[in-house]
Design an enzyme around this catalytic site. Sequence first.
Site, PDB file in Angstrom:
ATOM      1  N   ASP A 172       0.737  -1.481   0.177  1.00  0.00           N
ATOM      2  CA  ASP A 172       0.177   0.175  -0.025  1.00  0.00           C
ATOM      3  C   ASP A 172       0.780   1.328   0.095  1.00  0.00           C
ATOM      4  O   ASP A 172       1.839   1.837   0.996  1.00  0.00           O
ATOM      5  CB  ASP A 172      -0.706   0.008   1.246  1.00  0.00           C
ATOM      6  CG  ASP A 172      -2.579   1.323   1.220  1.00  0.00           C
ATOM      7  OD1 ASP A 172      -1.391   2.920   0.500  1.00  0.00           O
ATOM      8  OD2 ASP A 172      -3.342   0.403   1.744  1.00  0.00           O
ATOM      9  N   LYS A 197      -6.388  10.648  -0.893  1.00  0.00           N
ATOM     10  CA  LYS A 197      -5.084  11.235  -0.498  1.00  0.00           C
ATOM     11  C   LYS A 197      -4.607  12.471  -1.177  1.00  0.00           C
ATOM     12  O   LYS A 197      -5.107  12.812  -1.626  1.00  0.00           O
ATOM     13  CB  LYS A 197      -4.051  10.040   0.583  1.00  0.00           C
ATOM     14  CG  LYS A 197      -5.108   8.667   0.521  1.00  0.00           C
ATOM     15  CD  LYS A 197      -6.118   9.396   1.961  1.00  0.00           C
ATOM     16  CE  LYS A 197      -6.927   8.576   2.488  1.00  0.00           C
ATOM     17  NZ  LYS A 197      -7.196   7.162   3.169  1.00  0.00           N
TER      18      LYS A 197
HETATM   19  C1  PLP Z   1      -7.670   5.795   3.637  1.00  0.00           C
HETATM   20  C2  PLP Z   1      -6.441   4.841   3.371  1.00  0.00           C
HETATM   21  C3  PLP Z   1      -6.645   3.940   2.557  1.00  0.00           C
HETATM   22  C4  PLP Z   1      -8.650   3.049   2.293  1.00  0.00           C
HETATM   23  O1  PLP Z   1      -8.969   4.839   1.567  1.00  0.00           O
HETATM   24  P1  PLP Z   1      -9.963   4.969   1.613  1.00  0.00           P
HETATM   25  O2  PLP Z   1      -9.848   5.663  -0.132  1.00  0.00           O
HETATM   26  O3  PLP Z   1     -10.491   6.031   2.159  1.00  0.00           O
HETATM   27  O4  PLP Z   1     -10.692   3.724   0.932  1.00  0.00           O
HETATM   28  C5  PLP Z   1      -6.333   2.170   2.362  1.00  0.00           C
HETATM   29  N1  PLP Z   1      -4.557   2.670   2.740  1.00  0.00           N
HETATM   30  C6  PLP Z   1      -4.120   3.895   3.298  1.00  0.00           C
HETATM   31  C7  PLP Z   1      -3.054   3.812   4.329  1.00  0.00           C
HETATM   32  C8  PLP Z   1      -5.256   4.457   3.792  1.00  0.00           C
HETATM   33  O5  PLP Z   1      -4.678   5.394   4.324  1.00  0.00           O
END
Ligand code: PLP
Length: 382
Positions: A172, A197
């Site tokens: 991720d 983000k």
């Molecule tokens: C926010 C986030 C997610 C999930 O993403 P959404 O767009 O809110 O579904 C997954 N991994 C990380 C590291 C995040 O900050």
Amino acid sequence: MSLNINSVLIHGGVDGDKVTGAVNIPVYQTSTYKQDGIGENRGWEYSRTGNPTRDALEKLIADLEQGRYGLAFASGLAAINTVLSLFKSGDKLVVSDNIYGGTFRILDNVFKNFGITYTIVDTSNLEKLEEAIDDDVKAVYVESPANPLLTITDIKAVADIAHKHGKLLIVDNTFLTPYLQRPLTLGADIVIHSGTKYLGGHSDTISGLAVVNDKDIADRLYYLQNAIGGVLAPWDSFLIIRGIKTLGVRMDRHVSNAERIARWLVDSGYVSKVYYPGLESDPGYEVQKKQADGAGAMISFVLDEKYDYKKFVKNLKLITLAESLGGVESLVCHPASMTHAAIPADIRKEVGIVDELIRLSVGIEDVNDLIADLTQAIENAR
Ligand SMILES: *Cc1c(COP(=O)(O)O)cnc(C)c1O
């Protein structure tokens, strides 16, 4: 011509509209497409399966991650859901000990019910990681920097261990974006993003992305993307493409602001601990320097016990208390009650997510204003 990343951000993927010459990919707000005869279509059939605006984003994120195949989803968790759907009952995942709370939740409360289990390990400890890999394990799932303690995992070393045992590595990459870190080039098999983000960057769109190199994994994921249906809408795809154009300039400012604030916090006497992989004193510093082009703009810190963390958060005037991160505006969050509330209290304490822990997503405001806001909020929180 091979382009540098600042040019790929603007010209990568599908550069403009071939038909009209529009410099921006139009929002193809359509669910279906005219077929010229039975079995004759122009490459598009139905927008869950494929849409030109989404396709442009999918090609762009693939270019940015230096991968071959990109996929766009309605949220980061829709991307994670689809990737986890590669596995079947009896399979097991080895997961970093501090990951996004929602990732933990979908593993623990959704996929576990389907017989897909997980083991949590500190993936910054390579020996422990290797010990956790048994026959049932099919993949290692890592965030680096991890959420919320910014723990750094050596992606290349973990990829080597995973591959030695015939397992996949999923990373991720939300916290750094391909502007700062490209996990596929370090050996990862699947990269996941919450585009909500930094990629979107303006706290106005929910989205998710995945990128892979392997054709077989890509085919499975495209199949699952269409079968599960958590796809990104055309308008949102447009917004993420638009956000990505300024990713480079935004990240440069995010990171320089974060470096200033992290150093200021260390010297301030207000905090008992600062977690930021850009500090030479941070245990992840060397690995971070080796595998990424910057430490990102997420900082976590433990407020000294002299101060009341609830008052501190209430006192902030410029910085907003909110879930999420990576937008142009600075946000604070309280992991223990917000993003990581889904993690049982005993596991939270064990990994260091104490009640006094504050996570700061450093925005691109004037850094002196941010420091002034932190100062007044802490001074008035005795
Ligand atoms: C926010 C986030 C997610 C999930 O993403 P959404 O767009 O809110 O579904 C997954 N991994 C990380 C590291 C995040 O900050």
